[in-house]
Design a protein around this motif. Sequence first.
Motif, PDB file in Angstrom:
ATOM      1  N   SER A 282      -8.943 -11.184  -6.091  1.00  0.00           N
ATOM      2  CA  SER A 282      -8.949  -9.837  -6.519  1.00  0.00           C
ATOM      3  C   SER A 282      -9.684  -9.505  -7.926  1.00  0.00           C
ATOM      4  O   SER A 282      -9.373 -10.675  -8.673  1.00  0.00           O
ATOM      5  CB  SER A 282      -7.700  -9.144  -6.224  1.00  0.00           C
TER       6      SER A 282
ATOM      7  N   ALA B 292      -0.192 -14.276   0.082  1.00  0.00           N
ATOM      8  CA  ALA B 292      -0.361 -13.351  -0.909  1.00  0.00           C
ATOM      9  C   ALA B 292      -0.936 -13.830  -2.505  1.00  0.00           C
ATOM     10  O   ALA B 292      -1.724 -13.201  -2.885  1.00  0.00           O
ATOM     11  CB  ALA B 292       0.980 -12.738  -1.196  1.00  0.00           C
TER      12      ALA B 292
ATOM     13  N   LEU C  43      -0.811  -7.369   8.546  1.00  0.00           N
ATOM     14  CA  LEU C  43      -1.056  -6.039   7.740  1.00  0.00           C
ATOM     15  C   LEU C  43      -1.259  -4.992   8.720  1.00  0.00           C
ATOM     16  O   LEU C  43      -1.670  -4.776   9.796  1.00  0.00           O
ATOM     17  CB  LEU C  43      -2.876  -6.213   7.279  1.00  0.00           C
TER      18      LEU C  43
ATOM     19  N   ILE D 289      -0.606  -6.597   0.603  1.00  0.00           N
ATOM     20  CA  ILE D 289      -1.386  -5.364   0.291  1.00  0.00           C
ATOM     21  C   ILE D 289      -0.822  -4.323  -0.619  1.00  0.00           C
ATOM     22  O   ILE D 289      -1.652  -3.702  -1.103  1.00  0.00           O
ATOM     23  CB  ILE D 289      -1.521  -4.729   2.016  1.00  0.00           C
TER      24      ILE D 289
ATOM     25  N   ASP E  52      -4.226 -12.282   6.692  1.00  0.00           N
ATOM     26  CA  ASP E  52      -2.914 -12.163   6.815  1.00  0.00           C
ATOM     27  C   ASP E  52      -2.730 -13.384   8.016  1.00  0.00           C
ATOM     28  O   ASP E  52      -1.400 -13.117   8.485  1.00  0.00           O
ATOM     29  CB  ASP E  52      -2.313 -10.805   6.937  1.00  0.00           C
TER      30      ASP E  52
ATOM     31  N   ASN F 103      -4.673 -13.993  -1.985  1.00  0.00           N
ATOM     32  CA  ASN F 103      -5.206 -12.609  -1.944  1.00  0.00           C
ATOM     33  C   ASN F 103      -5.154 -12.051  -3.292  1.00  0.00           C
ATOM     34  O   ASN F 103      -6.321 -11.407  -3.708  1.00  0.00           O
ATOM     35  CB  ASN F 103      -4.407 -11.785  -0.854  1.00  0.00           C
TER      36      ASN F 103
ATOM     37  N   CYS G 105       1.629 -10.162   2.965  1.00  0.00           N
ATOM     38  CA  CYS G 105      -0.009 -10.607   2.657  1.00  0.00           C
ATOM     39  C   CYS G 105      -0.448  -9.967   1.035  1.00  0.00           C
ATOM     40  O   CYS G 105      -1.251 -10.451   0.717  1.00  0.00           O
ATOM     41  CB  CYS G 105      -1.064 -10.102   3.449  1.00  0.00           C
TER      42      CYS G 105
ATOM     43  N   ILE H  11      -8.120  -8.776   2.166  1.00  0.00           N
ATOM     44  CA  ILE H  11      -6.930  -9.382   2.429  1.00  0.00           C
ATOM     45  C   ILE H  11      -6.824 -10.226   3.822  1.00  0.00           C
ATOM     46  O   ILE H  11      -7.706 -10.044   4.717  1.00  0.00           O
ATOM     47  CB  ILE H  11      -6.164  -8.073   3.104  1.00  0.00           C
TER      48      ILE H  11
END
Length: 236
Positions: A82, A75, A21, A49, A14, A78, A47, A12
């Motif tokens: 992933s 976001a 976060l 999470i 931010d 991020n 962000c 992450i």
Amino acid sequence: MKTAFRFKHFSISDSGCAMKLSSDAVLLGAAAEPGQSKRILDIGSGCGILALMMAQKSNALIDAIEIDKSAAHQAAGNFSRSKWAERLKIYHTSIQQYTDSCNFKYDCIICNPPYFQGQLTGPDERKNQAKHDIGLNFEELGICAKKLLSESGTFWVILPASEKNNIQRSFLNVGLYGKKLIYIADKPGEQVKRIICCFSSEFANEAVIAEIFLKNLDETLSEAYKELTGDFYLHL
């Protein structure tokens, strides 16, 4: 882009978010139970999470709502880095606007909302919006949640313990009932500081009550906390 925080299965950043976060968000994501949800919504994603934690805990399609443009962009980055990128989608809009245009229901909704209802704000407008109820109060949140939840869907939220009665009253007014309450204190014997609430449209005579201490009296991490967050934090 520099990675600010590494978890066991995702990272992450931010730096573009007004609200950074927080350990509260991790507690909420770890405690929430998406079950066999097919669709999950993260309100006020920041962000991202919570959306990422839900992606790790489920096979659901996950939508995230974020009103701040910079945070929504962060976001999105991020999410794209992933392993669940194909299941994650960010919308730069308000939850009120999203609710008006959404044509399907969610089995699980998760939210780390503006905490401070009607309290004094500061000079940073982006942070005010993230921390206070300027653009979203409990009444509006409850109305949106009720419209967006599936018949047996659940809504998960973390709040200061002092806000419990306020959100319960607001949600009850729209037909959302407390299903589970998790009281969080730093150590045994200390005052409860946070509470995680689970709401549902399904009426329950009495909510399930649980309590978690983050630390033992000797300041070491409690076994309950390690068990709760162990799938996410690298050091556990």
